[in-house]
Design an enzyme around this catalytic site. Structure first.
Site, PDB file in Angstrom:
ATOM      1  N   HIS A 179      -1.049   4.786   8.373  1.00 23.93           N
ATOM      2  CA  HIS A 179      -0.274   3.619   8.790  1.00 23.93           C
ATOM      3  C   HIS A 179       1.212   3.781   8.489  1.00 23.93           C
ATOM      4  CE1 HIS A 179       0.066   1.393   4.873  1.00 23.93           C
ATOM      5  NE2 HIS A 179       0.840   0.551   5.532  1.00 23.93           N
TER       6      HIS A 179
ATOM      7  N   SER B 217       0.839  -1.202   0.000  1.00 24.38           N
ATOM      8  CA  SER B 217       0.000   0.000   0.000  1.00 24.38           C
ATOM      9  C   SER B 217       0.871   1.248   0.000  1.00 24.38           C
ATOM     10  CB  SER B 217      -0.915   0.013   1.222  1.00 24.38           C
ATOM     11  OG  SER B 217      -1.805  -1.062   1.208  1.00 24.38           O
ATOM     12  N   GLU B 218       1.870   1.278   0.896  1.00 25.04           N
ATOM     13  CA  GLU B 218       2.824   2.383   0.936  1.00 25.04           C
ATOM     14  C   GLU B 218       4.210   1.884   1.320  1.00 25.04           C
ATOM     15  OE1 GLU B 218      -1.054   4.579   1.503  1.00 25.04           O
ATOM     16  OE2 GLU B 218      -0.129   3.093   2.819  1.00 25.04           O
ATOM     17  N   THR B 219       5.202   2.640   0.872  1.00 26.60           N
ATOM     18  CA  THR B 219       6.609   2.453   1.251  1.00 26.60           C
ATOM     19  C   THR B 219       7.126   3.808   1.680  1.00 26.60           C
ATOM     20  OG1 THR B 219       6.914   0.626  -0.314  1.00 26.60           O
ATOM     21  CG2 THR B 219       8.898   1.781   0.416  1.00 26.60           C
TER      22      THR B 219
END
Length: 282
Positions: free
Chosen positions: A78, A49-51
């Site tokens: 998050h 979803s994200e880095t």
């Protein structure tokens, strides 16, 4: 000559002792020297979803940049909690850190492995689409929207849509064409968060967003949780606490705790668990 980059994988907003609950996150703990294109390519390679990418900075504990596989985000929940968990160890800060993001400085505090962020003051604007159109966008019949939807931003703007029941939330299925037609938020991406109460202090939610021409469902969305706090504040509800369950539809059960204090300040809390670490060569 290749460059070796160290990274960690964490799950954020975990549920109990389940090691595979929550929303996965990758954190690169030293992004000095990386270009924006390299960060975007790494995020696309990992396809989470994200880095996030951590760098030293004056005036805050660390600078953080957040990338989905497709674009950079000015703020996300998050990644904020998970990155704070890593930064605490990297810089031996103790249980209070300040992360500098494009959306501003975000204060984060810990109690063990449970982290709480203080969101930026929310802004809101009205939704032009009708309730019936919003319901149709997530595959529901007219009449399932329970109260006034709002565009809300505590750093990233999202469409917050209250539904009449948890059964409606579970039945939601976003249509990519209709979600795209609904129009993007201020950051240029189409995102919709549907929710309904399951008790006096509990909520079930789901979050859909566009990635290319497809709809992706997020397991746990801290930014949308913060924006839900903004929705409550805009509707005169302060001094509240809610426990939010998200992610069951994508087999990643997640728990997010939302509070809006008497002054209308929004806080989002969740537990962080590190599950892997390694190195990446570019």
């Amino acid at each position: 000559m290749s460059t070796m980059l160290s990274y960690r994988i964490l799950n954020v907003f975990t549920a109990g002792d389940d090691p595979f609950s929550g929303n996965p996150l990758c954190v690169f703990d030293d992004a000095q020297g990386l270009t924006t294109d390299q960060m975007q390519s790494l995020a696309r390679q990992l396809n989470l979803s994200e880095t996030t990418f951590v760098s030293p900075v004056d005036g805050a504990t660390a600078a953080v940049r957040i990338f989905t596989p497709s674009f950079e985000m000015p703020f996300a929940g998050h990644p904020t909690l998970g990155t704070a968990h890593v930064v605490r160890e990297l810089f031996a800060t103790g249980d209070a850190v300040v992360l500098r993001m494009p959306a501003g400085d975000i204060a984060v505090r810990a109690n063990g492995d449970t982290w709480t962020l203080q969101a930026n003051p929310p802004t809101t604007r009205d939704v032009e689409a009708s309730d019936a159109d919003l319901a149709r966008t997530v595959g529901l019949s007219a009449g399932t929207v329970a109260a006034k939807p709002l565009w809300v931003s505590t750093g990233v703007e999202q469409l917050i849509v209250p539904l009449r029941s948890a059964a409606d939330v579970r039945s939601a299925q976003a249509d990519p064409r209709l979600l795209d037609e609904l129009g993007p938020g201020a950051q240029g991406e189409s995102m919709i968060y549907v929710w309904a109460p399951t008790g006096p202090k509990t909520i079930e939610s789901r979050f859909f967003f566009m990635q290319g021409s497809s709809v992706i469902e997020d397991p746990a969305t801290g930014s949308a949780c913060a924006n839900l706090g903004g929705w409550f504040r805009a509707n005169g509800h302060v001094g509240i606490q809610r426990r939010i369950h998200q992610g069951s539809a994508v087999l990643r059960p997640s728990v997010l705790d939302l509070s809006v204090d008497d002054q209308g300040t929004v806080f989002v809390t969740g537990t962080v668990r590190e599950v892997a670490a390694g190195t990446f060569s570019i």
